[in-house]
Design an enzyme around this catalytic site. Structure first.
Site, PDB file in Angstrom:
ATOM      1  N   LYS A 653      33.769  60.668 -25.515  1.00  0.00           N
ATOM      2  CA  LYS A 653      35.172  61.072 -25.535  1.00  0.00           C
ATOM      3  C   LYS A 653      35.370  62.077 -26.662  1.00  0.00           C
ATOM      4  O   LYS A 653      35.452  61.719 -27.831  1.00  0.00           O
ATOM      5  CB  LYS A 653      36.109  59.876 -25.750  1.00  0.00           C
ATOM      6  CG  LYS A 653      37.535  60.239 -25.405  1.00  0.00           C
ATOM      7  CD  LYS A 653      38.600  59.663 -26.301  1.00  0.00           C
ATOM      8  CE  LYS A 653      38.798  60.355 -27.585  1.00  0.00           C
ATOM      9  NZ  LYS A 653      39.321  61.728 -27.530  1.00  0.00           N
ATOM     10  N   GLU A 734      31.792  57.901 -39.346  1.00  0.00           N
ATOM     11  CA  GLU A 734      31.638  58.948 -40.369  1.00  0.00           C
ATOM     12  C   GLU A 734      33.010  59.557 -40.571  1.00  0.00           C
ATOM     13  O   GLU A 734      33.583  60.110 -39.637  1.00  0.00           O
ATOM     14  CB  GLU A 734      30.660  60.030 -39.883  1.00  0.00           C
ATOM     15  CG  GLU A 734      29.265  59.525 -39.576  1.00  0.00           C
ATOM     16  CD  GLU A 734      28.511  59.097 -40.823  1.00  0.00           C
ATOM     17  OE1 GLU A 734      28.931  59.472 -41.935  1.00  0.00           O
ATOM     18  OE2 GLU A 734      27.517  58.366 -40.687  1.00  0.00           O
ATOM     19  N   CYS A 768      33.906  68.610 -42.835  1.00  0.00           N
ATOM     20  CA  CYS A 768      34.056  67.379 -43.595  1.00  0.00           C
ATOM     21  C   CYS A 768      33.395  67.532 -44.957  1.00  0.00           C
ATOM     22  O   CYS A 768      33.767  66.901 -45.929  1.00  0.00           O
ATOM     23  CB  CYS A 768      33.451  66.222 -42.839  1.00  0.00           C
ATOM     24  SG  CYS A 768      31.890  66.670 -42.113  1.00  0.00           S
ATOM     25  N   GLU A 863      42.594  64.111 -48.440  1.00  0.00           N
ATOM     26  CA  GLU A 863      41.883  65.119 -47.646  1.00  0.00           C
ATOM     27  C   GLU A 863      42.912  66.001 -46.943  1.00  0.00           C
ATOM     28  O   GLU A 863      43.739  65.526 -46.185  1.00  0.00           O
ATOM     29  CB  GLU A 863      40.985  64.446 -46.603  1.00  0.00           C
ATOM     30  CG  GLU A 863      40.163  65.472 -45.847  1.00  0.00           C
ATOM     31  CD  GLU A 863      39.244  64.865 -44.778  1.00  0.00           C
ATOM     32  OE1 GLU A 863      39.730  64.086 -43.943  1.00  0.00           O
ATOM     33  OE2 GLU A 863      38.039  65.193 -44.776  1.00  0.00           O
TER      34      GLU A 863
HETATM   35  P1  NAD Z   1      40.522  62.426 -35.751  1.00  0.00           P
HETATM   36  O1  NAD Z   1      40.248  61.154 -36.433  1.00  0.00           O
HETATM   37  O2  NAD Z   1      41.917  62.848 -35.587  1.00  0.00           O
HETATM   38  O3  NAD Z   1      39.892  62.429 -34.306  1.00  0.00           O
HETATM   39  C1  NAD Z   1      38.543  62.096 -34.079  1.00  0.00           C
HETATM   40  C2  NAD Z   1      38.390  61.525 -32.703  1.00  0.00           C
HETATM   41  O4  NAD Z   1      39.026  60.268 -32.647  1.00  0.00           O
HETATM   42  C3  NAD Z   1      39.025  62.351 -31.601  1.00  0.00           C
HETATM   43  O5  NAD Z   1      38.177  62.359 -30.486  1.00  0.00           O
HETATM   44  C4  NAD Z   1      40.291  61.607 -31.304  1.00  0.00           C
HETATM   45  O6  NAD Z   1      40.751  61.800 -29.987  1.00  0.00           O
HETATM   46  C5  NAD Z   1      39.850  60.188 -31.485  1.00  0.00           C
HETATM   47  N1  NAD Z   1      40.917  59.220 -31.737  1.00  0.00           N
HETATM   48  C6  NAD Z   1      42.124  59.437 -32.317  1.00  0.00           C
HETATM   49  N2  NAD Z   1      42.808  58.286 -32.370  1.00  0.00           N
HETATM   50  C7  NAD Z   1      42.025  57.325 -31.858  1.00  0.00           C
HETATM   51  C8  NAD Z   1      42.188  55.919 -31.654  1.00  0.00           C
HETATM   52  N3  NAD Z   1      43.271  55.295 -32.022  1.00  0.00           N
HETATM   53  N4  NAD Z   1      41.170  55.265 -31.116  1.00  0.00           N
HETATM   54  C9  NAD Z   1      40.049  55.888 -30.750  1.00  0.00           C
HETATM   55  N5  NAD Z   1      39.853  57.192 -30.890  1.00  0.00           N
HETATM   56  C10 NAD Z   1      40.823  57.917 -31.447  1.00  0.00           C
HETATM   57  O7  NAD Z   1      39.657  63.522 -36.531  1.00  0.00           O
HETATM   58  P2  NAD Z   1      39.561  65.069 -36.256  1.00  0.00           P
HETATM   59  O8  NAD Z   1      40.822  65.701 -36.694  1.00  0.00           O
HETATM   60  O9  NAD Z   1      39.066  65.328 -34.887  1.00  0.00           O
HETATM   61  O10 NAD Z   1      38.384  65.460 -37.251  1.00  0.00           O
HETATM   62  C11 NAD Z   1      38.600  65.729 -38.580  1.00  0.00           C
HETATM   63  C12 NAD Z   1      38.197  64.564 -39.440  1.00  0.00           C
HETATM   64  O11 NAD Z   1      36.856  64.241 -39.175  1.00  0.00           O
HETATM   65  C13 NAD Z   1      38.250  64.853 -40.915  1.00  0.00           C
HETATM   66  O12 NAD Z   1      38.785  63.740 -41.577  1.00  0.00           O
HETATM   67  C14 NAD Z   1      36.786  65.046 -41.304  1.00  0.00           C
HETATM   68  O13 NAD Z   1      36.507  64.782 -42.633  1.00  0.00           O
HETATM   69  C15 NAD Z   1      36.124  64.094 -40.400  1.00  0.00           C
HETATM   70  N6  NAD Z   1      34.744  64.441 -40.178  1.00  0.00           N
HETATM   71  C16 NAD Z   1      33.772  63.678 -40.783  1.00  0.00           C
HETATM   72  C17 NAD Z   1      32.440  63.990 -40.606  1.00  0.00           C
HETATM   73  C18 NAD Z   1      31.356  63.167 -41.241  1.00  0.00           C
HETATM   74  O14 NAD Z   1      30.201  63.317 -40.856  1.00  0.00           O
HETATM   75  N7  NAD Z   1      31.646  62.298 -42.186  1.00  0.00           N
HETATM   76  C19 NAD Z   1      32.092  65.067 -39.803  1.00  0.00           C
HETATM   77  C20 NAD Z   1      33.086  65.813 -39.195  1.00  0.00           C
HETATM   78  C21 NAD Z   1      34.409  65.471 -39.380  1.00  0.00           C
END
Ligand code: NAD
Length: 974
Positions: A653, A734, A768, A863
């Site tokens: 997803k 992550e 990230c 962040e």
């Molecule tokens: P997000 O948490 O908004 O979304 C990530 C995913 O989670 C999306 O596919 C979203 O649809 C899904 N999602 C949202 N709500 C959900 C729920 N309630 N249940 C299940 N799935 C749900 O993050 P984003 O904006 O897509 O990405 C940015 C974030 O990701 C930043 O905080 C960044 O630091 C982090 N990030 C971390 C790493 C790492 O390796 N640590 C790598 C890349 C990004």
């Protein structure tokens, strides 16, 4: 001829009676460093760091740290001298003064003057010895537009001053005229990349436009003054663009007839013979000769290391003899074409020079068309011997403050102390025959990086015009396909959906990249059922077969590399180079996890007499992969292929804003032969479909990458045992970071500023790993902030697809508005040091820098995930570490320092999953820098690392008693 030259250089030596006793201390030091590798390394590192040290105690402390190191072969007496109690003690101060003076003296040997007065003195001395000159301005790296402008202004001023002074010079026939033609007395040497702070082969047109404007100004002024201009050559990556810019300008009506200009060819480059032929052909067409300076090349180590790190072909010959032989070939080429090009032979190798002279004399080449060059301080005796033979000799004179000139100095020292250096060999009194023997290469095999463990794929080298063209064609192809609809893949079928959303181009949101069908909870349920049905066969599929499907996917991605990066650029607004690196990462994940699973599949044997003990792994079952938009291909692919390699049926997803790229990835897996139900592409809303899949009783494992808020939610939800659920779920999450970079007072500011700019503003701060806090020690705080602001201001903000862009848009309107709120909040909390106006046809946010930020301020703690940086001032290094550790996160962090004890302290105390020292803090590479954090940055082991797949597996131990009535098969009996 060579023997005569050599004898002349040696004669001088014995002339000064007992040379060895009287050898200057700096020669002695160098000779000593040559024979002690440990000392050589530490001494160079110390000298490199010296310009940053502002007080005697600092110098003393670093001296102790560098030269007191165990690896340094210093006699006990000298080690003793370094044994002072504290750096500010009397003996410490004395050591600091001695060494600083010594290094300055050393620098004076290679740098022709610190100010114009000194340079003029040097020039006058050279002219007295019948030597011409060319002047090169030393300085800091050009990383801001203000610096690029100042580089030009300084040259304009320098030329004027030299020409004014030249009015008083007595003419020297040997260098000021030839065959009745008057030659310019003043010549300057310039570097193209210094004319534009964002010089980049990817942006060939943009770089050309900026650089050419400044070159025209320089050339016009030089003509008014009667000064000659020579263009130096720098790193290989800039070579093609440099040549193409110069060829174009020098063909312009205004400059076409100029014969007092020159271009440089580096014989250590494999391309150089071809380039020389091209230049000669071009010069014929131009109709007016110009000079080609032939040198061997000064960046051998750097070029070799870069190629090895990037998995690119080594551009330089690996074998010194191959370079020397090539030098002779090109010498011949140039001299044979003396009607079209004038040759300037730059070398300290007596044989190389003698070969040139022999050819020139055989061909009877007029004096105007042939000169010899040496570097200031490196070929004095050779130069005198050449002058004595009646040749025109030009000395390349670097000029500028000693300390910023350190990079130049170190290149010279490296050159002089390299084993293969002619100067060194000559000093060692090698037999004449050996020194002067024709260079015969023993077959030049390019240096191959050591890939014992895992071979990463190489990023695209955009210095290659063909590859730039491929990228352009790919963009055109992808643009043709915009606006198509992408449907979910459930049980091998693309299924219609009730809901369809637009995925738009963040650089220009009126442009629809694709339409994405979002699944309903019923469809999610059906997908779960299909995964359950597919699982038994998939888990039984031999690991080799599973791995081969992933390797096939990797091959397909490599074939579609340019298209995939174009999709990334257009769907999530990531600039071209970073998109390309992301494709590499995705490919690496496929190959790496395939290889890793084959390793784990072997399991372990712990057999003893009468009993076998097998330790093996089995898949967990159904994996739900929830990926973010910021690495729409690499992270989605990484988590997915890890789950598949380990034998789990996997539902992907993706984030809503990056579902088109995920669909492209799904197409690739299907083409690679993934069975139906084993992999399913299930785009949907996070809060509905995402949450449904997390909570489903048949889900065994959730691999999530995204925000802390969602990650924590998933962690909690997954802990709840649902009705009918017969296992505990495993969560890999992550999450975010608030990554800090520490800059201490010993840091190389050129490198630190560039590193912060790239780490903070690359992909608009939406990695990230991005730097969002810079922690700077007080003594350099003001200088650092000022340069950071200037360098950031010099970045181009624009459409992600434009090659000139360093900073593109942010992902969507929500992100833009959230970031802007943080910026408003920042203005209340701290001082806004930089904001740049941006357009609103895309989701643009200005790169923003706040200075004097309190470590506890919201902009220093939360962040933001945008191009916003908080700069924090600290008193000392301990405070720097405390501030760096003072957040909830522990993802990436970095340090710019040349103080060994600080580096060591950071290694031990800086709490981050990935610590980067003296480099950018983004861009982790699979297997080389396994990636992931701890504290609130995540639970789970590092992606792209040796423990990652274990999380997708259940280990089992199977013990069998193979003893029957005391009888057991004996090991090895068969
Ligand atoms: P997000 O948490 O908004 O979304 C990530 C995913 O989670 C999306 O596919 C979203 O649809 C899904 N999602 C949202 N709500 C959900 C729920 N309630 N249940 C299940 N799935 C749900 O993050 P984003 O904006 O897509 O990405 C940015 C974030 O990701 C930043 O905080 C960044 O630091 C982090 N990030 C971390 C790493 C790492 O390796 N640590 C790598 C890349 C990004």
């Amino acid at each position: 001829m060579a023997k005569q030259l050599l004898a002349a250089t040696r004669e001088n030596r014995s002339f000064f009676a007992s040379l060895r006793d009287q050898m200057r201390w700096d020669d002695k030091l160098l000779a000593w460093a040559m024979s002690n590798p440990g000392l050589r390394v530490q001494l160079f590192r110390f000298i490199d760091c010296l310009p940053a040290l502002h007080s005697k105690p600092e110098v003393a402390a670093h001296l102790q740290e560098y030269l007191g190191d165990e690896s340094v072969e210093l006699p006990a007496a000298l080690k003793g001298m370094l044994n002072f109690a504290t750096p500010d003690s009397m003996p410490g101060q004395v050591a600091a003064t001695t060494v600083s003076t010594a290094v300055e003296t050393l620098a004076h040997k290679y740098i022709s003057g610190e100010n114009i007065k000194e340079v003029l003195k040097t020039i006058e001395r050279l002219r007295k010895n019948k030597m011409a000159f060319t002047i090169d301005l030393l300085g800091e790296a050009v990383i801001t537009e203000a610096e690029a402008q100042s580089y030009l202004d300084r040259y304009l001023d320098l030329m004027a001053q030299l020409v004014a002074a030249s009015k008083k010079w007595t003419p020297v026939a040997a260098i000021d005229s030839a065959e009745g033609e008057t030659l310019s007395q003043v010549q300057v040497s310039v570097k193209l990349t210094a004319f534009y702070s964002q010089f980049d082969p990817l942006d060939a047109c943009g770089s050309e436009a900026k650089v050419s404007d400044r070159i025209r100004i320089l050339l016009r002024r030089a003509q008014e003054l009667g000064a000659a201009v020579h263009f130096d050559m720098e790193q290989y990556a800039y070579k093609d663009l440099t040549l193409s810019i110069l060829k174009k300008i020098l063909m312009e009506q205004e400059f076409r007839t100029r014969t007092d200009v020159g271009i440089t060819i580096q014989a250590y480059l494999r391309d150089s013979e071809r380039d020389t032929k091209d230049l000669i052909a071009w010069a014929k067409e131009r109709g007016y000769p110009l000079t080609i300076r032939l040198v061997k090349g000064a960046y051998w180590d750097q070029e070799t290391i870069k190629a090895a790190q990037k998995d690119w072909q080594q551009p330089v010959y690996n074998d010194k003899a191959a370079t020397d032989a090539n030098f002779e070939t090109i010498t011949q080429l140039l001299l044979e074409n003396h009607e079209y090009v004038y040759a300037a032979i730059g070398s300290h190798n007596v044989r190389s020079q003698a070969v040139a002279i022999a050819i020139a004399e055989t061909l009877n080449i007029p004096r105007r068309r042939f000169e010899m060059q040496v570097l200031y301080g490196m070929g004095d005796k050779l130069a005198s011997a050449l002058v004595a033979r009646g040749h025109r000799v030009r000395v390349y004179c670097p000029y500028g403050e000693l300390l910023p000139g350190m990079a130049y100095l170190i290149r010279r020292l490296l050159e002089n102390t390299a084993n293969s250096s002619f100067l060194r060999q000559s000093l060692e009194d090698r037999p004449v025959e050996e020194l002067l023997a024709p260079p015969i290469s023993k077959g030049d095999v390019p240096f191959a990086a050591n890939h014992a463990a895992f071979a990463n794929v190489a990023d695209t080298d955009y210095a290659d015009m063909e590859l730039r063209n491929t990228a352009q064609t790919a963009f055109a192809n992808v643009r043709q396909q915009l606006g198509k609809t992408y449907l979910p893949l459930i049980n091998g079928e693309y299924q219609q959906t009730e809901q369809i959303i637009d995925s738009v181009n963040p650089s220009k949101y009126s442009e629809i990249v694709g339409k994405v069908g979002l699944i309903s909870p019923e469809q999610a349920k059906a997908a779960m059922e299909a995964a359950k049905v597919a699982f038994p066969a998939w888990r039984r599929t031999p690991v080799k077969e599973r791995a081969d499907i992933l390797r096939k996917a990797a091959v397909l991605m490599e074939q579609k590399r340019a298209e995939l990066s174009a999709w990334i650029v257009l769907e999530v607004g990531k600039p071209v180079k970073e998109a390309d690196a992301e494709v590499s990462e995705a490919i690496d994940f496929c190959n790496y996890y395939a290889q890793e699973m084959e390793r784990l599949d072997k399991g372990y044997n712990y057999d003893i007499a009468g009993e076998t003990n097998r330790y093996i792994y089995q898949p967990r079952g159904i994996a739900v992969v929830i990926s973010p938009w910021n690495f729409p291909l690499a992270i989605a692919a990484g988590m997915t292929v890890a789950a598949l390699a380990t034998g789990n049926c996997t539902l992907l997803k993706p984030a809503e804003t990056s579902s088109v790229i995920a669909a492209k990835f799904a197409e690739i897996l299907v083409e690679a032969g993934i069975p139906k139900g084993v992999f399913q592409y299930v785009p949907g809303r996070g809060s509905t479909v995402g949450a449904y899949l997390v909570n489903h009783p048949d889900t065994h494992l959730i691999a999530f990458t995204g925000s802390q808020e969602v990650g924590c939610r998933i962690y909690a939800d997954a802990a709840i045992v649902q009705p009918g659920q017969k296992h505990l779920k495993r969560v890999i999450a992550e999450m975010g970071g608030k990554n800090g970079l520490i800059i201490d007072e010993s840091a190389d500011l050129d490198a630190a500023v560039v590193g912060v700019v790239q780490s903070a503003f690359g992909y608009s701060g939406q990695k990230c790993s991005a730097c969002s806090r810079v922690i700077v020690l007080e003594p350099i705080y003001d200088a650092f902030v000022q340069r950071l602001v200037e360098a950031t201001h010099s970045l181009n903000i624009g459409l992600a697809e434009s090659p000139s862009t360093q900073v593109g848009p942010v992902i969507d309107a929500n992100a833009r508005d959230r970031i802007k709120e943080y910026i408003e909040q920042g203005k209340k909390e701290a001082q806004a040091a930089l904001e740049i106006p941006v357009t609103d046809t895309g989701y643009f946010v200005s790169p923003t820098i706040f200075s004097n930020v309190a470590p506890t301020a919201a902009i220093a703690q939360e962040e933001i995930f945008g191009p916003v940086v908080a700069v924090i001032k600290v008193k000392d290094f301990n405070e720097a570490i405390a501030v760096a550790n003072g957040t909830n996160f522990a993802l990436t962090g970095g340090l710019y320092s040349r103080t060994p004890s600080h580096i060591q302290q950071a290694e031990q105390e800086f709490e981050v999953g990935n610590l980067y020292i003296n480099r950018t803090i983004t861009g982790a590479i699979v297997a080389r820098q396994p990636f992931g954090g701890f504290k609130m940055s995540g639970v789970g082991s590092k992606a792209g690392g040796p423990d990652y797949l274990l999380q997708f597996l259940e280990p089992r131990t199977i013990t069998e008693n193979i003893q029957r009535q005391g009888f057991a098969p004996i090991e090895g009996a068969e």
